[in-house]
Motif scaffolding. Sequence first.
Motif, PDB file in Angstrom:
ATOM      1  N   LYS A 174       0.826  -1.213   0.000  1.00 28.70           N
ATOM      2  CA  LYS A 174       0.000   0.000   0.000  1.00 28.70           C
ATOM      3  C   LYS A 174       0.859   1.261   0.000  1.00 28.70           C
ATOM      4  O   LYS A 174       0.661   2.160  -0.819  1.00 28.70           O
ATOM      5  N   THR A 175       1.822   1.302   0.922  1.00 27.02           N
ATOM      6  CA  THR A 175       2.687   2.481   0.998  1.00 27.02           C
ATOM      7  C   THR A 175       3.491   2.640  -0.290  1.00 27.02           C
ATOM      8  O   THR A 175       3.621   3.738  -0.828  1.00 27.02           O
ATOM      9  N   THR A 176       3.995   1.524  -0.789  1.00 27.56           N
ATOM     10  CA  THR A 176       4.758   1.562  -2.036  1.00 27.56           C
ATOM     11  C   THR A 176       3.923   2.185  -3.149  1.00 27.56           C
ATOM     12  O   THR A 176       4.404   3.033  -3.904  1.00 27.56           O
ATOM     13  N   LEU A 203       2.129  10.951   5.095  1.00 25.96           N
ATOM     14  CA  LEU A 203       2.899   9.712   5.188  1.00 25.96           C
ATOM     15  C   LEU A 203       2.428   8.838   6.338  1.00 25.96           C
ATOM     16  O   LEU A 203       1.784   9.306   7.266  1.00 25.96           O
ATOM     17  N   GLN A 204       2.805   7.564   6.231  1.00 24.02           N
ATOM     18  CA  GLN A 204       2.303   6.592   7.197  1.00 24.02           C
ATOM     19  C   GLN A 204       2.681   6.941   8.642  1.00 24.02           C
ATOM     20  O   GLN A 204       1.824   6.927   9.502  1.00 24.02           O
ATOM     21  N   LYS A 205       3.973   7.210   8.874  1.00 20.23           N
ATOM     22  CA  LYS A 205       4.339   7.649  10.223  1.00 20.23           C
ATOM     23  C   LYS A 205       4.796   9.076  10.087  1.00 20.23           C
ATOM     24  O   LYS A 205       5.971   9.338   9.918  1.00 20.23           O
ATOM     25  N   LEU A 261      -3.641   9.619   1.745  1.00 21.96           N
ATOM     26  CA  LEU A 261      -3.511   9.411   3.195  1.00 21.96           C
ATOM     27  C   LEU A 261      -3.062   7.981   3.438  1.00 21.96           C
ATOM     28  O   LEU A 261      -3.750   7.039   3.066  1.00 21.96           O
ATOM     29  N   ASP A 262      -1.900   7.821   4.073  1.00 24.46           N
ATOM     30  CA  ASP A 262      -1.403   6.471   4.336  1.00 24.46           C
ATOM     31  C   ASP A 262      -1.671   6.104   5.789  1.00 24.46           C
ATOM     32  O   ASP A 262      -1.011   6.599   6.695  1.00 24.46           O
ATOM     33  N   GLU A 263      -2.646   5.243   5.992  1.00 27.71           N
ATOM     34  CA  GLU A 263      -3.045   4.799   7.328  1.00 27.71           C
ATOM     35  C   GLU A 263      -3.134   5.959   8.315  1.00 27.71           C
ATOM     36  O   GLU A 263      -2.406   5.997   9.307  1.00 27.71           O
ATOM     37  N   PRO A 264      -4.053   6.885   8.062  1.00 27.59           N
ATOM     38  CA  PRO A 264      -4.095   8.099   8.888  1.00 27.59           C
ATOM     39  C   PRO A 264      -4.497   7.840  10.333  1.00 27.59           C
ATOM     40  O   PRO A 264      -4.297   8.715  11.166  1.00 27.59           O
TER      41      PRO A 264
HETATM   42 MG    MG Z   1       2.300   1.052   4.687  1.00 25.85          MG
END
Ligand code: MG
Lengths: 360, 228
Positions: free
Chosen positions: A42-44, A85-87, A160-163
């Motif tokens: 997903k992030t990729t 970003l995710q984190k 939005l990556d895993e907000p």
């Molecule tokens: Mg990810």
Amino acid sequence: MPLIETVDLCQKYNGHDVLKKIALQVEPGEVLSLIGPTGAGKTTLLRLLDLLDTPTSGRIYFAGTEVTRSGKTRSETRRKMAFVLQKPVVFNASVYDNVAYGLKWRGITRNELYQRVSGILETVSLSALRDRNARTLSGGEIQRIAIARAIALEPELLLLDEPTANLDPISISRIEKLIANIIHQHKTTIIMTTHDMRQGQRLPNKVAVLINGEILQTGSSRDIFTSPHNQEIAEFVGTENIINGVITTSEEDLVTINTSGKIIEAIADYPVGEEVCACIRPEDITLANSQAPSSARNSYAGKIMQVVPIGPLCRIEIDCDFSLFALVTGRSVEELDLVRGKTIYATFKATAIHIIRRER
Amino acid sequence: MNEIWQGLLEAIKLIVSLDPEILEISGRSLWIALSSCLLASVICLPIGGLIHFQRFAGKRTLISLIQTFYSIPTVVIGLFVFVLLSRTGPLGGFNLLFTPTAMIIGQMLLVIPIVLGLTISALSGIDKVIPDTARSLGAGSFQTAVVVLKEARFAVTAAMIMAFSRAISEVGLALIVGGNIKGFTRVITTTISLETAKGDLELALALGIILMFIALVINLVLNQLQTR
Ligand SMILES: [Mg+2]
Ligand SMILES: Nc1ncnc2c1ncn2[C@@H]1O[C@H](COP(=O)(O)OP(=O)(O)OP(=O)(O)O)[C@@H](O)[C@H]1O
């Protein structure tokens, strides 16, 4: 014309295919939720869409223009998007400056900058912290800053990556409300990822399931929830009852399935002899102390193996030769006196069953 | 033993009475070291950024090379600058030898590896997510570099202070290219070495105390920065 489209997008890391021929189309104003287990890619994918990384092969179109590789269009296009970003990390600067950075880079006048940043800080209820160093904020506050500085840019596409990962329930609902507001007020096109299936269902209007670098199913969250295309998706979306069997009769959309000697009736169209799985969502199973009236086709006596409370609900494991999970309210547990070892009748409708072909 | 105490007492008297010669020499020391470090920083920040952000073959080797030069003997740089600026040297026409300018150039060359090397390590100490975040918010490559440099500001300042402390405490280079001319190129370290040789301990001790004090201040500031 889709706002963003990918064609055969592939990404390899160290000879390992992380994304395989991703074909994605997101229309303007659409909200897409990418769900998938951890490590699915997903992030990729989001990093490729935001043009932060370059794909091994394949193309990306933004509003009809190919933007995959050309340097100049890439940075111009990136300015039409915002990516949380995710984190997320914050810059070692005040809350105000953190939100202001992206606007400054777009050459916004001082006056307008002040207006916009103040407005956004109001929206995410962080006005009181405007002069604090953002490094001193809590995780939930940092997440809100990250979203604030993204929406301050009024992007055409918001990624939005895993907000809401790693947040407590109150922060989660707060951020979901914020996202819902953005969707409602600005009609921003959004692609968000989550590995929380329920979030995918609560928020957006379209869901894509990404497993092992492949998009396996796209559709409304209801579709994916009730009719997963294969066993992998079914397992991921929380269809807890996936029962293997063989079609024994099939006529006019009504099939019977033999599963460890018991017969299940379902609405589906498969030829006799086909090996299938019957998927039943645990909340579609009703429990009773006596045999159900004949109208319900599937009714089985079984022994309660386990009673596990989950929030206001209870998850009951029943052994009726095949094992069955039911989700009932705490009140039902009391009324029906559901305790371990007791015999109970589990019933579900033929229409509540979703049949998928078993893969060998 | 008595002689030393006597000297120390006289030295403290010199400092307390704000002796004009002491003020002049200390002021020059500070000025020359400060200018050389600022010049070195102006050169090294962009180059350090370039080395850090660009990918090229031999990057690691280059960085090790820069680090090797951290401890180059001051007399070697002194000799090099002397040859460069001497009347028959390539830059002899500028008549810079035995001037404060020559000392600034020399000290600048001396500290460039330190500022450069420590700037690069300061930049690599910044989380990779920072430049990603900047780019995702629309920063161009220059703006991204500025953001990362800003994040590394304390470590970069520390690098500049390290350079300053090396510049102000060195003696070999100042002696060779400055010539220790009274009222013109005389600095704390060269004066100490000359006066000690002459047996005039009061002035040497007074300047020594001042140098120690500067070192103390530098250390305090560095400590402050490192706890940020
Ligand atoms: Mg990810
Ligand atoms: N830069 C990289 N170099 C090597 N491998 C990578 C890189 N980025 C991602 N991967 C690998 O690609 C796979 C997919 O990673 P990705 O971060 O996209 O997963 P994800 O779906 O976002 O997972 P999660 O839900 O845990 O965030 C993982 O196996 C990961 O190790």
